[in-house]
Design a protein around this motif. Structure first.
Motif, PDB file in Angstrom:
ATOM      1  N   GLU A 137      12.402  -3.250  -7.162  1.00  0.00           N
ATOM      2  CA  GLU A 137      12.342  -4.133  -5.992  1.00  0.00           C
ATOM      3  C   GLU A 137      11.732  -3.420  -4.789  1.00  0.00           C
ATOM      4  OE1 GLU A 137      15.715  -6.961  -5.087  1.00  0.00           O
ATOM      5  OE2 GLU A 137      16.675  -5.706  -6.602  1.00  0.00           O
ATOM      6  N   VAL A 138      12.123  -2.163  -4.605  1.00  0.00           N
ATOM      7  CA  VAL A 138      11.614  -1.391  -3.470  1.00  0.00           C
ATOM      8  C   VAL A 138      10.113  -1.165  -3.610  1.00  0.00           C
ATOM      9  CG1 VAL A 138      11.739   0.834  -2.293  1.00  0.00           C
ATOM     10  CG2 VAL A 138      13.844  -0.313  -2.999  1.00  0.00           C
ATOM     11  N   LYS A 139       9.669  -0.828  -4.814  1.00  0.00           N
ATOM     12  CA  LYS A 139       8.236  -0.647  -5.047  1.00  0.00           C
ATOM     13  C   LYS A 139       7.480  -1.953  -4.829  1.00  0.00           C
ATOM     14  CE  LYS A 139       8.362   3.224  -8.356  1.00  0.00           C
ATOM     15  NZ  LYS A 139       8.068   3.649  -9.741  1.00  0.00           N
ATOM     16  N   ALA A 140       8.076  -3.057  -5.255  1.00  0.00           N
ATOM     17  CA  ALA A 140       7.439  -4.364  -5.076  1.00  0.00           C
ATOM     18  C   ALA A 140       7.310  -4.702  -3.590  1.00  0.00           C
ATOM     19  CB  ALA A 140       8.238  -5.447  -5.799  1.00  0.00           C
ATOM     20  N   ALA A 141       8.343  -4.358  -2.809  1.00  0.00           N
ATOM     21  CA  ALA A 141       8.292  -4.606  -1.360  1.00  0.00           C
ATOM     22  C   ALA A 141       7.196  -3.776  -0.705  1.00  0.00           C
ATOM     23  CB  ALA A 141       9.646  -4.293  -0.728  1.00  0.00           C
ATOM     24  N   LYS A 142       7.023  -2.545  -1.163  1.00  0.00           N
ATOM     25  CA  LYS A 142       5.955  -1.697  -0.620  1.00  0.00           C
ATOM     26  C   LYS A 142       4.583  -2.243  -0.999  1.00  0.00           C
ATOM     27  CE  LYS A 142       5.060   2.471  -2.324  1.00  0.00           C
ATOM     28  NZ  LYS A 142       5.118   3.929  -2.602  1.00  0.00           N
ATOM     29  N   ARG A 143       4.461  -2.665  -2.247  1.00  0.00           N
ATOM     30  CA  ARG A 143       3.183  -3.194  -2.733  1.00  0.00           C
ATOM     31  C   ARG A 143       2.786  -4.472  -1.992  1.00  0.00           C
ATOM     32  NH1 ARG A 143       4.626  -3.381  -7.631  1.00  0.00           N
ATOM     33  NH2 ARG A 143       5.158  -5.585  -7.757  1.00  0.00           N
ATOM     34  N   ALA A 144       3.785  -5.261  -1.598  1.00  0.00           N
ATOM     35  CA  ALA A 144       3.520  -6.563  -0.988  1.00  0.00           C
ATOM     36  C   ALA A 144       3.021  -6.468   0.453  1.00  0.00           C
ATOM     37  CB  ALA A 144       4.782  -7.429  -1.039  1.00  0.00           C
ATOM     38  N   ILE A 145       3.071  -5.282   1.050  1.00  0.00           N
ATOM     39  CA  ILE A 145       2.625  -5.147   2.443  1.00  0.00           C
ATOM     40  C   ILE A 145       1.149  -5.498   2.565  1.00  0.00           C
ATOM     41  CG2 ILE A 145       2.325  -3.577   4.396  1.00  0.00           C
ATOM     42  CD1 ILE A 145       4.708  -1.959   3.273  1.00  0.00           C
ATOM     43  N   PHE A 146       0.339  -4.946   1.670  1.00  0.00           N
ATOM     44  CA  PHE A 146      -1.103  -5.212   1.719  1.00  0.00           C
ATOM     45  C   PHE A 146      -1.592  -6.010   0.517  1.00  0.00           C
ATOM     46  CE2 PHE A 146      -0.760  -1.358   4.414  1.00  0.00           C
ATOM     47  CZ  PHE A 146      -1.283  -1.908   5.584  1.00  0.00           C
ATOM     48  N   ASN A 147      -0.679  -6.314  -0.403  1.00  0.00           N
ATOM     49  CA  ASN A 147      -1.005  -7.165  -1.551  1.00  0.00           C
ATOM     50  C   ASN A 147       0.000  -8.296  -1.560  1.00  0.00           C
ATOM     51  OD1 ASN A 147      -3.106  -5.417  -3.121  1.00  0.00           O
ATOM     52  ND2 ASN A 147      -1.441  -4.025  -2.614  1.00  0.00           N
ATOM     53  N   PRO A 148      -0.297  -9.377  -0.860  1.00  0.00           N
ATOM     54  CA  PRO A 148       0.697 -10.421  -0.603  1.00  0.00           C
ATOM     55  C   PRO A 148       1.420 -10.907  -1.848  1.00  0.00           C
ATOM     56  CG  PRO A 148      -1.313 -10.863   0.617  1.00  0.00           C
ATOM     57  CD  PRO A 148      -1.607  -9.713  -0.291  1.00  0.00           C
ATOM     58  N   SER A 149       2.696 -11.138  -1.688  1.00  0.00           N
ATOM     59  CA  SER A 149       3.523 -11.713  -2.734  1.00  0.00           C
ATOM     60  C   SER A 149       3.271 -13.213  -2.794  1.00  0.00           C
ATOM     61  CB  SER A 149       4.996 -11.444  -2.427  1.00  0.00           C
ATOM     62  OG  SER A 149       5.844 -12.251  -3.201  1.00  0.00           O
ATOM     63  N   MET A 150       3.515 -13.806  -3.957  1.00  0.00           N
ATOM     64  CA  MET A 150       3.414 -15.266  -4.040  1.00  0.00           C
ATOM     65  C   MET A 150       4.624 -15.925  -3.381  1.00  0.00           C
ATOM     66  SD  MET A 150       4.136 -16.086  -8.054  1.00  0.00           S
ATOM     67  CE  MET A 150       3.250 -14.694  -8.745  1.00  0.00           C
ATOM     68  N   PHE A 151       5.643 -15.130  -3.049  1.00  0.00           N
ATOM     69  CA  PHE A 151       6.787 -15.622  -2.294  1.00  0.00           C
ATOM     70  C   PHE A 151       6.520 -15.366  -0.817  1.00  0.00           C
ATOM     71  CE2 PHE A 151       8.380 -14.867  -6.505  1.00  0.00           C
ATOM     72  CZ  PHE A 151       9.279 -15.915  -6.728  1.00  0.00           C
ATOM     73  N   GLY A 152       6.497 -16.432  -0.038  1.00  0.00           N
ATOM     74  CA  GLY A 152       6.231 -16.288   1.388  1.00  0.00           C
ATOM     75  C   GLY A 152       4.778 -16.479   1.756  1.00  0.00           C
ATOM     76  N   SER A 153       3.937 -16.825   0.791  1.00  0.00           N
ATOM     77  CA  SER A 153       2.527 -17.079   1.062  1.00  0.00           C
ATOM     78  C   SER A 153       2.284 -18.575   1.197  1.00  0.00           C
ATOM     79  CB  SER A 153       1.653 -16.510  -0.070  1.00  0.00           C
ATOM     80  OG  SER A 153       1.726 -15.108  -0.124  1.00  0.00           O
TER      81      SER A 153
END
Length: 245
Positions: A137-153
């Protein structure tokens, strides 16, 4: 925790993998609410007038990851919000002569990401669940900073993201795969489907998996898939229905 912070920012030598140090910081603060404010104040201190670009960027990265998991207390929310606001692109002070413009622009991106999460956290609160965040989860949160998640887009951004993996799909991939999983598990016959929540820790784990575009074939509880589907709709940046309705 401050030692782990310095190790992660590269200001202190350590024998821990950076992602492990990041995970330890996040889990310590997630489990101990008073430590959250302390951590955010430490990050403010370490990112103020920091002339080392790599350390500065790591500090903002850490702040963004933490804000994906928990907010500051209500007492200090506006203080952190003001600090983040002062680093948005239109509000930044003149770039320090040692720092390059590129770094300044990246800090503005981190600040924009943090501002969005602060606004969201003010409505939803901390990450839900009984178990502490996993390293995935922590790695996913870091990745989502510049690689947007499909959650919240937005829907448009989600469709743009999925063109790489599923260029022919006309509907959001996650909508289809979660609906399919609910039906496969006989969810249409389950009393309270979309009303009775699934186990929140399993929902968190499923979110990490689907956000990596992996089919949820190991999800055997239709309520978990239904809960995540509701979360996806709820997190849409632009709601499907006008909020004024």
């Amino acid at each position: 925790m401050f030692k782990f912070l310095l190790v992660y920012m590269g200001d202190k030598k350590g024998n821990k993998d950076p992602d492990v140090a990041l995970w330890e910081i996040v889990t310590k603060a997630w489990a101990n609410q008073p430590l959250r404010d302390e951590l955010y104040f430490q990050l403010i201190k370490q990112t103020t007038d920091n002339c080392c670009s790599s350390s500065l960027e790591k500090g903002w990265e850490l702040m963004s990851v933490c804000l994906a998991m928990f907010p500051p207390s209500a007492k200090y929310h506006s203080y952190l919000e003001g600090y983040v606001y002062s680093h948005l692109k239109d509000n930044q002070r003149p770039v320090h002569k040692i720092l390059e413009q590129e770094i300044s622009n990246r800090i503005a991106q981190y600040a924009e990401n943090c501002q969005y999460k602060l606004e969201k956290m003010a409505k939803t609160g901390s990450r839900k669940g009984q178990r502490q965040p996993t390293i995935a989860e922590v790695k996913a949160a870091k990745r989502a900073i510049f690689n947007p998640s499909m959650f919240g887009s937005t829907l448009e951004d989600t469709m743009e993201m999925q063109r790489i993996n599923f260029p022919d799909l006309k509907l959001p991939w996650i909508l289809g795969c979660l609906t399919e999983r609910i039906i496969q598990q006989n969810g249409t016959a389950v009393e309270g489907i979309f009303r009775v929540p699934g186990d929140i820790d399993e929902v968190n784990a499923l979110k990490v998996k689907t956000d990596s575009w992996a089919y949820p074939d190991d999800c055997n509880d239709p309520n978990v898939a239904a809960s995540l589907l509701k979360q996806w709709f709820r997190d849409l940046k632009d709601p499907l229905l006008d909020e004024s309705v």
